[in-house]
Write a protein that holds these residues in place. Sequence first.
Motif, PDB file in Angstrom:
ATOM      1  N   VAL A 144       0.987  -1.302   0.081  1.00 23.20           N
ATOM      2  CA  VAL A 144      -0.092   0.132  -0.043  1.00 23.20           C
ATOM      3  C   VAL A 144       0.982   1.371   0.119  1.00 23.20           C
ATOM      4  N   GLN A 145       2.087   1.091   0.686  1.00 29.05           N
ATOM      5  CA  GLN A 145       2.921   2.469   0.665  1.00 29.05           C
ATOM      6  C   GLN A 145       3.377   2.654  -0.724  1.00 29.05           C
ATOM      7  N   ASP A 146       3.668   1.627  -1.530  1.00 31.25           N
ATOM      8  CA  ASP A 146       4.485   1.589  -2.811  1.00 31.25           C
ATOM      9  C   ASP A 146       3.379   2.220  -3.591  1.00 31.25           C
ATOM     10  N   GLU A 147       2.089   1.776  -3.739  1.00 31.52           N
ATOM     11  CA  GLU A 147       1.049   2.420  -4.667  1.00 31.52           C
ATOM     12  C   GLU A 147       0.928   4.015  -4.137  1.00 31.52           C
ATOM     13  N   ILE A 148       0.858   4.365  -2.880  1.00 33.09           N
ATOM     14  CA  ILE A 148       0.551   5.871  -2.405  1.00 33.09           C
ATOM     15  C   ILE A 148       1.660   6.504  -3.080  1.00 33.09           C
ATOM     16  N   ARG A 149       3.035   6.151  -2.840  1.00 36.99           N
ATOM     17  CA  ARG A 149       4.219   6.647  -3.517  1.00 36.99           C
ATOM     18  C   ARG A 149       4.355   7.047  -4.593  1.00 36.99           C
ATOM     19  N   GLN A 150       3.884   5.928  -5.506  1.00 35.97           N
ATOM     20  CA  GLN A 150       3.760   6.216  -7.078  1.00 35.97           C
ATOM     21  C   GLN A 150       3.029   6.934  -7.569  1.00 35.97           C
ATOM     22  N   VAL A 151       1.721   6.967  -6.818  1.00 40.02           N
ATOM     23  CA  VAL A 151       0.636   7.866  -7.576  1.00 40.02           C
ATOM     24  C   VAL A 151       1.071   9.361  -7.021  1.00 40.02           C
ATOM     25  N   LEU A 152       1.820   9.468  -5.917  1.00 39.53           N
ATOM     26  CA  LEU A 152       2.317  11.131  -5.586  1.00 39.53           C
ATOM     27  C   LEU A 152       3.783  11.361  -5.728  1.00 39.53           C
ATOM     28  N   VAL A 153       4.146  10.546  -6.477  1.00 36.58           N
ATOM     29  CA  VAL A 153       5.661  11.091  -7.080  1.00 36.58           C
ATOM     30  C   VAL A 153       5.811  12.282  -7.151  1.00 36.58           C
ATOM     31  N   GLY A 154       7.016  12.851  -6.505  1.00 34.56           N
ATOM     32  CA  GLY A 154       7.347  14.297  -6.768  1.00 34.56           C
ATOM     33  C   GLY A 154       6.276  15.229  -6.156  1.00 34.56           C
ATOM     34  N   GLN A 155       5.342  14.838  -5.541  1.00 38.35           N
ATOM     35  CA  GLN A 155       4.320  15.867  -4.877  1.00 38.35           C
ATOM     36  C   GLN A 155       5.051  15.952  -3.205  1.00 38.35           C
ATOM     37  N   GLN A 156       4.684  16.961  -2.594  1.00 35.39           N
ATOM     38  CA  GLN A 156       4.941  17.355  -1.416  1.00 35.39           C
ATOM     39  C   GLN A 156       3.870  17.083  -0.547  1.00 35.39           C
ATOM     40  N   LYS A 157       2.731  17.057  -0.959  1.00 38.30           N
ATOM     41  CA  LYS A 157       1.644  16.777   0.039  1.00 38.30           C
ATOM     42  C   LYS A 157       0.557  15.816  -0.694  1.00 38.30           C
ATOM     43  N   VAL A 158      -0.286  15.095   0.286  1.00 34.22           N
ATOM     44  CA  VAL A 158      -1.519  14.394  -0.229  1.00 34.22           C
ATOM     45  C   VAL A 158      -2.584  15.238  -0.329  1.00 34.22           C
ATOM     46  N   THR A 159      -3.250  15.280  -1.443  1.00 35.75           N
ATOM     47  CA  THR A 159      -4.682  16.050  -1.385  1.00 35.75           C
ATOM     48  C   THR A 159      -5.665  15.127  -1.743  1.00 35.75           C
ATOM     49  N   GLU A 160      -6.933  15.440  -1.578  1.00 32.43           N
ATOM     50  CA  GLU A 160      -8.229  14.553  -1.809  1.00 32.43           C
ATOM     51  C   GLU A 160      -8.327  14.199  -3.185  1.00 32.43           C
ATOM     52  N   ASP A 161      -7.616  14.937  -4.196  1.00 31.22           N
ATOM     53  CA  ASP A 161      -8.059  14.688  -5.752  1.00 31.22           C
ATOM     54  C   ASP A 161      -7.089  13.689  -6.043  1.00 31.22           C
ATOM     55  N   SER A 162      -6.160  12.987  -5.275  1.00 30.32           N
ATOM     56  CA  SER A 162      -5.299  12.050  -5.506  1.00 30.32           C
ATOM     57  C   SER A 162      -5.990  10.792  -5.052  1.00 30.32           C
ATOM     58  N   LEU A 163      -6.913  10.665  -4.122  1.00 29.81           N
ATOM     59  CA  LEU A 163      -7.148   9.418  -3.497  1.00 29.81           C
ATOM     60  C   LEU A 163      -7.929   8.459  -4.321  1.00 29.81           C
ATOM     61  N   SER A 164      -8.571   8.934  -5.272  1.00 26.08           N
ATOM     62  CA  SER A 164      -9.341   7.913  -6.280  1.00 26.08           C
ATOM     63  C   SER A 164      -8.441   6.947  -6.977  1.00 26.08           C
ATOM     64  N   ASN A 165      -7.029   7.521  -7.039  1.00 22.54           N
ATOM     65  CA  ASN A 165      -6.229   6.625  -7.683  1.00 22.54           C
ATOM     66  C   ASN A 165      -5.609   5.677  -6.843  1.00 22.54           C
ATOM     67  N   MET A 166      -5.753   5.442  -5.436  1.00 21.95           N
ATOM     68  CA  MET A 166      -5.255   4.643  -4.782  1.00 21.95           C
ATOM     69  C   MET A 166      -6.097   3.357  -4.353  1.00 21.95           C
TER      70      MET A 166
END
Length: 497
Positions: free
Chosen positions: A338-360
């Motif tokens: 699950v960490q690999d998935e989240i970090r791949q979706v957010l690669v290069g981003q400084q923070k997690v936003t709700e816009d990205s959650l649907s891809n996890m």
Amino acid sequence: MAAAADVLVCLLVIPLLAIVPLIFFGSVARRRAGEGGGHRLPPSPWSLPVIGHLHHLAGALPHHAMRDLARRHGPLMLLRLGELRVAVASSPDAAREVMKTRDIDFATRPMSRMTRLVFPAGTEGIIFAPYGEEWRELRKICTVELLSARRVHSFRAVREEEVRRLLNSIAAAAEAASPAKAVNLSEMLSAYAADSSVRAIIGSRLKERDKYLTMLERGLKLFARHTLPDLYPSSRLAMLVSRMPGRMMRHREEATAFNDAIIKEHQEKINGAGGDEDNLLDVLLRIQREGDLQFPLSTERIRTTVGDMFAGGSETAATALQWIMAELMRNPRVMRKVQDEIRQVLVGQQKVTEDSLSNMSYMHLVIKEALRLHPPVPLLLPRECRNTCQVFGFDVPKGTMVLVNAWAISRDPKYWDKAEEFIPERFEHTDIDFKGTNFEYTPFGAGRRMCPGIAFGLANVELTLANLLYHFDWQLPDGMEAADLDMTEEMVDSMYI
């Protein structure tokens, strides 16, 4: 790890037996005269005079004990707890009968003597309101005005700000901790869930948050108990010898004063400079001022509804997050995935936003699996039979309390492969969801009394979990193995008089 408060608590037989003579003459004759009544009742385990089946619940959590009893006596079982008649549904088919097929017959809530002390008739909120037109109106307010997808989305900035506070607290605690000292994540998650929910409800953080959390915890434990006046409602002596009426009234007075101060502050703001409608309490006060409801929204009902949202919004999210993190710590494979998935979706981003959650997608499977193993309320909230009806050919008499053992059903090996294991992949190629249509999986209930705040609670859980796993690497304290992590559910205090 604390589970959400159950509807019934593990009851100790010895203290009860000590006062049986006090209750016997006030209640047994009336109870026996009405027992059975010519009905074909569901099967029951063997019982004892006066206490009924209470001894079967001694020494275990109620949802565990009821699961074990159901294995011997069937998916629909009848228990007698003192004078209370309780039907327990322990299979998907039985749950479907209660929450869908005969949902209208089981659509109201039982009110014990102690609960009624806190919520006099006409003051109940969405949780305890009896089924009827007034409840339907209140439910509509909740689903359309308070907990709609649009309204939940409007609190996105609040959630993201509170998550940043949580991350800063964790980082500071980790930096200050010595190598041998672990960070108390459970405590921090409880504070986060309270702050996030309270800001959505009243528009600001509570100045007395610690006092609120203490009061909330005490209230949950009080309502989770079934005390002597609840078990023997026809006995005046049970009421006289019990300490619970005094404790319940003191809790009511404290909670009322706490909530009334908040409501008064908002009323004064509205009467003064006004302001935008940026929280749920302001929405309720606006609906009250408009006055176009069939049943006017009283200040007492607003107070109770706000209390319901306080409890449901903070406690459920905090408990779910604690269980999820505990399961991930016990299952390093799932943690890495699950960490690999989240970090791949957010690669290069400084923070997690709700816009990205649907891809996890895998993270959502993790949440679903944790809710399967650890439903927020293992026995769901109790229902009451409004009219004598038949389930599986058995008669369920009017007035019977009805419990659905969602915890037992979601761990039943008849319906789940490797039912006791944490395997998020089981949800990968299935349409099973918690929306109330799959009765082998109902962590939030189903039917008319299904939890209306699912979207509100999940929004806090999803954003927080993604942030925790994106920004930090987690490990158990030095020397502790995954198998050593204590996953025992905490038992709410045993019954006392």
